[in-house]
Design a protein around this motif. Structure first.
Motif, PDB file in Angstrom:
ATOM      1  N   THR A 160      -7.860  11.008  11.377  1.00 25.71           N
ATOM      2  CA  THR A 160      -7.774   9.856  10.467  1.00 25.71           C
ATOM      3  C   THR A 160      -9.168   9.437  10.009  1.00 25.71           C
ATOM      4  N   PHE A 161      -9.174   8.742   8.867  1.00 21.04           N
ATOM      5  CA  PHE A 161     -10.373   8.057   8.400  1.00 21.04           C
ATOM      6  C   PHE A 161      -9.962   6.621   8.086  1.00 21.04           C
ATOM      7  N   ASP A 162     -10.435   5.683   8.897  1.00 22.69           N
ATOM      8  CA  ASP A 162     -10.138   4.267   8.696  1.00 22.69           C
ATOM      9  C   ASP A 162     -11.342   3.582   8.055  1.00 22.69           C
ATOM     10  N   PHE A 163     -11.121   2.411   7.491  1.00 21.78           N
ATOM     11  CA  PHE A 163     -12.227   1.696   6.860  1.00 21.78           C
ATOM     12  C   PHE A 163     -11.935   0.208   6.803  1.00 21.78           C
ATOM     13  N   THR A 164     -12.985  -0.547   6.632  1.00 25.49           N
ATOM     14  CA  THR A 164     -12.911  -1.963   6.275  1.00 25.49           C
ATOM     15  C   THR A 164     -13.756  -2.163   5.032  1.00 25.49           C
ATOM     16  N   ASP A 165     -13.141  -2.633   3.971  1.00 24.63           N
ATOM     17  CA  ASP A 165     -13.852  -2.854   2.715  1.00 24.63           C
ATOM     18  C   ASP A 165     -14.770  -4.067   2.885  1.00 24.63           C
ATOM     19  N   PRO A 166     -16.089  -3.892   2.760  1.00 25.46           N
ATOM     20  CA  PRO A 166     -17.000  -5.018   3.001  1.00 25.46           C
ATOM     21  C   PRO A 166     -16.863  -6.131   1.971  1.00 25.46           C
ATOM     22  N   GLY A 167     -16.371  -5.808   0.797  1.00 20.79           N
ATOM     23  CA  GLY A 167     -16.258  -6.821  -0.234  1.00 20.79           C
ATOM     24  C   GLY A 167     -15.062  -7.731  -0.071  1.00 20.79           C
ATOM     25  N   THR A 168     -13.973  -7.198   0.478  1.00 25.08           N
ATOM     26  CA  THR A 168     -12.739  -7.968   0.576  1.00 25.08           C
ATOM     27  C   THR A 168     -12.262  -8.181   2.006  1.00 25.08           C
ATOM     28  N   GLY A 169     -12.819  -7.409   2.950  1.00 25.32           N
ATOM     29  CA  GLY A 169     -12.321  -7.478   4.319  1.00 25.32           C
ATOM     30  C   GLY A 169     -11.037  -6.698   4.514  1.00 25.32           C
ATOM     31  N   ARG A 170     -10.567  -6.063   3.456  1.00 26.07           N
ATOM     32  CA  ARG A 170      -9.323  -5.290   3.526  1.00 26.07           C
ATOM     33  C   ARG A 170      -9.514  -4.059   4.407  1.00 26.07           C
ATOM     34  N   GLN A 171      -8.517  -3.766   5.235  1.00 20.86           N
ATOM     35  CA  GLN A 171      -8.560  -2.606   6.108  1.00 20.86           C
ATOM     36  C   GLN A 171      -7.565  -1.559   5.630  1.00 20.86           C
ATOM     37  N   GLY A 172      -7.898  -0.287   5.848  1.00 21.14           N
ATOM     38  CA  GLY A 172      -7.015   0.791   5.437  1.00 21.14           C
ATOM     39  C   GLY A 172      -7.167   1.999   6.338  1.00 21.14           C
ATOM     40  N   SER A 173      -6.272   2.957   6.160  1.00 20.02           N
ATOM     41  CA  SER A 173      -6.287   4.154   6.990  1.00 20.02           C
ATOM     42  C   SER A 173      -5.821   5.342   6.163  1.00 20.02           C
TER      43      SER A 173
ATOM     44  N   PRO B  23     -13.820   2.261  -4.556  1.00 20.79           N
ATOM     45  CA  PRO B  23     -15.263   2.454  -4.727  1.00 20.79           C
ATOM     46  C   PRO B  23     -16.135   1.456  -3.987  1.00 20.79           C
ATOM     47  N   THR B  24     -15.559   0.393  -3.450  1.00 23.17           N
ATOM     48  CA  THR B  24     -16.343  -0.592  -2.712  1.00 23.17           C
ATOM     49  C   THR B  24     -16.469  -0.253  -1.231  1.00 23.17           C
ATOM     50  N   VAL B  25     -15.759   0.765  -0.759  1.00 28.48           N
ATOM     51  CA  VAL B  25     -15.842   1.174   0.650  1.00 28.48           C
ATOM     52  C   VAL B  25     -17.192   1.851   0.897  1.00 28.48           C
ATOM     53  N   ARG B  26     -17.826   1.528   2.009  1.00 26.03           N
ATOM     54  CA  ARG B  26     -19.135   2.095   2.322  1.00 26.03           C
ATOM     55  C   ARG B  26     -19.177   2.857   3.645  1.00 26.03           C
ATOM     56  N   THR B  27     -18.213   2.640   4.516  1.00 25.82           N
ATOM     57  CA  THR B  27     -18.205   3.325   5.808  1.00 25.82           C
ATOM     58  C   THR B  27     -16.792   3.780   6.138  1.00 25.82           C
ATOM     59  N   LEU B  28     -16.667   5.024   6.570  1.00 18.03           N
ATOM     60  CA  LEU B  28     -15.390   5.577   7.018  1.00 18.03           C
ATOM     61  C   LEU B  28     -15.465   5.828   8.517  1.00 18.03           C
ATOM     62  N   LYS B  29     -14.443   5.388   9.225  1.00 23.75           N
ATOM     63  CA  LYS B  29     -14.420   5.539  10.680  1.00 23.75           C
ATOM     64  C   LYS B  29     -13.514   6.711  11.040  1.00 23.75           C
ATOM     65  N   ALA B  30     -14.104   7.843  11.343  1.00 24.49           N
ATOM     66  CA  ALA B  30     -13.340   9.021  11.720  1.00 24.49           C
ATOM     67  C   ALA B  30     -12.837   8.872  13.149  1.00 24.49           C
TER      68      ALA B  30
ATOM     69  N   GLY C  33       0.795  -1.219   0.000  1.00 22.87           N
ATOM     70  CA  GLY C  33       0.000   0.000   0.000  1.00 22.87           C
ATOM     71  C   GLY C  33       0.824   1.264   0.000  1.00 22.87           C
ATOM     72  N   SER C  34       2.135   1.175  -0.025  1.00 28.73           N
ATOM     73  CA  SER C  34       2.980   2.365  -0.063  1.00 28.73           C
ATOM     74  C   SER C  34       3.585   2.506  -1.446  1.00 28.73           C
ATOM     75  N   VAL C  35       3.963   3.724  -1.773  1.00 24.60           N
ATOM     76  CA  VAL C  35       4.552   3.993  -3.075  1.00 24.60           C
ATOM     77  C   VAL C  35       5.786   4.848  -2.888  1.00 24.60           C
ATOM     78  N   VAL C  36       6.886   4.431  -3.455  1.00 26.56           N
ATOM     79  CA  VAL C  36       8.106   5.233  -3.469  1.00 26.56           C
ATOM     80  C   VAL C  36       8.537   5.371  -4.908  1.00 26.56           C
ATOM     81  N   HIS C  37       8.579   6.587  -5.414  1.00 21.25           N
ATOM     82  CA  HIS C  37       8.952   6.810  -6.791  1.00 21.25           C
ATOM     83  C   HIS C  37      10.459   7.047  -6.894  1.00 21.25           C
ATOM     84  N   GLY C  38      10.981   6.962  -8.100  1.00 21.17           N
ATOM     85  CA  GLY C  38      12.381   7.272  -8.338  1.00 21.17           C
ATOM     86  C   GLY C  38      13.224   6.011  -8.397  1.00 21.17           C
ATOM     87  N   CYS C  39      14.540   6.174  -8.296  1.00 23.77           N
ATOM     88  CA  CYS C  39      15.457   5.039  -8.344  1.00 23.77           C
ATOM     89  C   CYS C  39      15.392   4.307  -7.016  1.00 23.77           C
ATOM     90  N   ASP C  40      14.551   3.317  -6.917  1.00 25.32           N
ATOM     91  CA  ASP C  40      14.300   2.637  -5.653  1.00 25.32           C
ATOM     92  C   ASP C  40      14.819   1.210  -5.718  1.00 25.32           C
TER      93      ASP C  40
END
Length: 380
Positions: free
Chosen positions: A300-313, A258-265, A128-135
């Motif tokens: 913060t706004f955290d979530f759990t994707d109901p379709g995949t169970g994936r969690q994010g922040s 687009p599958t996220v339906r609830t954000l936990k502030a 879930g992280s992105v580092v651009h350039g000569c990595d």
């Protein structure tokens, strides 16, 4: 040390110096580069331990996770006009860089609204992280070309506005593969986000750019102010932009999967508070909201994707008009006496520490005629 080991060390040092050129104004460009890579490595290890990481490249629906792929332009037309994201524009507008071939097929247009999520949206990145350039750690790079989420927002279906925004974004950046991520407005503001691949999009290039357009409600595409900065999207953390307006209100835009339906502030911006707040419903993974002057903004706004169970922040970051403690204090509604510059040993460039709170580093937006020169923050 063997000759092979010595050569490998020299190669790594060379890549660090090359990547450090992205920080020409920093007193320790190599140091901040090492720090960024260290943070990326820590996030990768955390993701691996939680079972989120993947070991191989996954290519689904044109989205590439886990490797660096050249982002060529496969959206040009055969006629005299220019086609950007499937929208034809007349001659005389900024022309994208000539196309280069790619092994993967182009994704479906992300302009359309109301479309069902594609299989690409459930593909798991390595961290879930992105580092651009000569990595040398070969983290994945997001591109506008491979952006497959549908455009969200009540104005995303306005073909004329969308076409004008895409053309202006490519003109401002000189880039290609422009994709609309969001276009909408609330009672006072109109906001749109366009992702664009830069003309130099090789492994040592500047990476995906996000053009944020903002202005009074009802403004045309050519009347909106524009900011250009690093673009980012991921199933674990979407694109977030926020800004304090002169009247003290705080407007925030979040574009999530687009599958996220609830954000936990949760929490309070500028503090280490972890206080929970009422959940925020979202019909399509996006959120445009304005907090009245004097209102505490979530951290913060955290979530759990109901379709995949994936969690994010999504930590709340924002725009500053000046790289000063006073500007940060005004945005956070804090006493300037509680804010101090971080020491150079932190290797964060222009950054400030909040007493009993987090650190915020500042990155200047890309200079371009017609674009604002402001600073986008990152929380540490």
């Amino acid at each position: 040390m063997t000759d092979d080991e010595s050569g490998f060390g020299d190669e790594i040092s060379s890549m660090l110096r090359h990547r450090a050129h992205r920080h020409p104004d920093h007193p320790d460009p190599v140091g901040i580069t090492r720090e960024h890579l260290r943070h990326a490595g820590a996030r990768r290890r955390k993701a691996s331990l939680s079972g989120v990481a993947v070991a191989a490249v996954m290519v689904t629906g044109g989205v590439v996770w886990g490797t660096r792929t050249p982002a060529g332009n496969q959206g040009t037309s055969g006629g005299p006009g220019v086609v950007v994201n499937g929208v034809s524009s007349p001659s005389g507008t900024a022309t994208p860089t000539p196309p280069r071939s790619l092994p993967s097929s182009p994704p479906a247009s992300s302009q359309s609204t109301g479309s069902a999520p594609t299989s690409a949206q459930s593909t798991e990145p390595n961290d879930g992280s992105v580092v651009h350039g000569c990595d040398p750690t070969a983290t994945p790079v997001m591109t506008a070309k491979n952006f497959a989420w549908p455009a969200r927002g009540p104005l995303a279906a306005d073909a004329a506005l969308t076409s004008a925004l895409l053309q202006r974004a490519t003109s401002l950046t000189g880039g290609r593969n422009a994709k609309l991520a969001y276009a909408g407005e609330n009672a006072a503001l109109r906001i749109a986000v366009v992702f664009v691949d830069p003309p130099n999009d090789d492994v040592c290039g500047p990476g995906l750019r996000a053009v944020v357009f903002h202005g009074p409600k009802g403004s045309g595409a050519d009347q909106l102010s524009a900011q250009i900065g690093p673009g980012f999207y991921s199933p674990q953390s979407g694109f977030l932009w926020a800004q304090r307006t002169p009247d003290g209100a705080f407007t925030l835009l979040l574009v999530e999967a687009p599958t996220v339906r609830t954000l936990k502030a949760g929490g309070t911006l500028g503090t280490k508070s972890a206080t929970a707040r009422p959940p925020v419903a979202t019909p399509d993974g996006s959120l445009l909201t304005t907090y009245a002057p004097g209102t505490n903004v979530p951290a913060t706004f955290d979530f759990t994707d109901p379709g995949t169970g994936r969690q994010g922040s999504n930590p709340v970051t924002f725009t500053l008009t000046a790289p000063t403690a006073q500007a940060l204090a005004t945005t956070l509604n804090l006493d300037p006496a509680t804010i101090s510059p971080t020491p150079e040993t932190d290797h964060l460039g222009i950054a400030f520490r909040i007493t009993n709170g987090p650190r915020f580093s500042l990155t200047a937006t890309d200079p371009a005629p017609g674009a604002e020169n402001v600073y986008w923050t990152e929380i540490h």
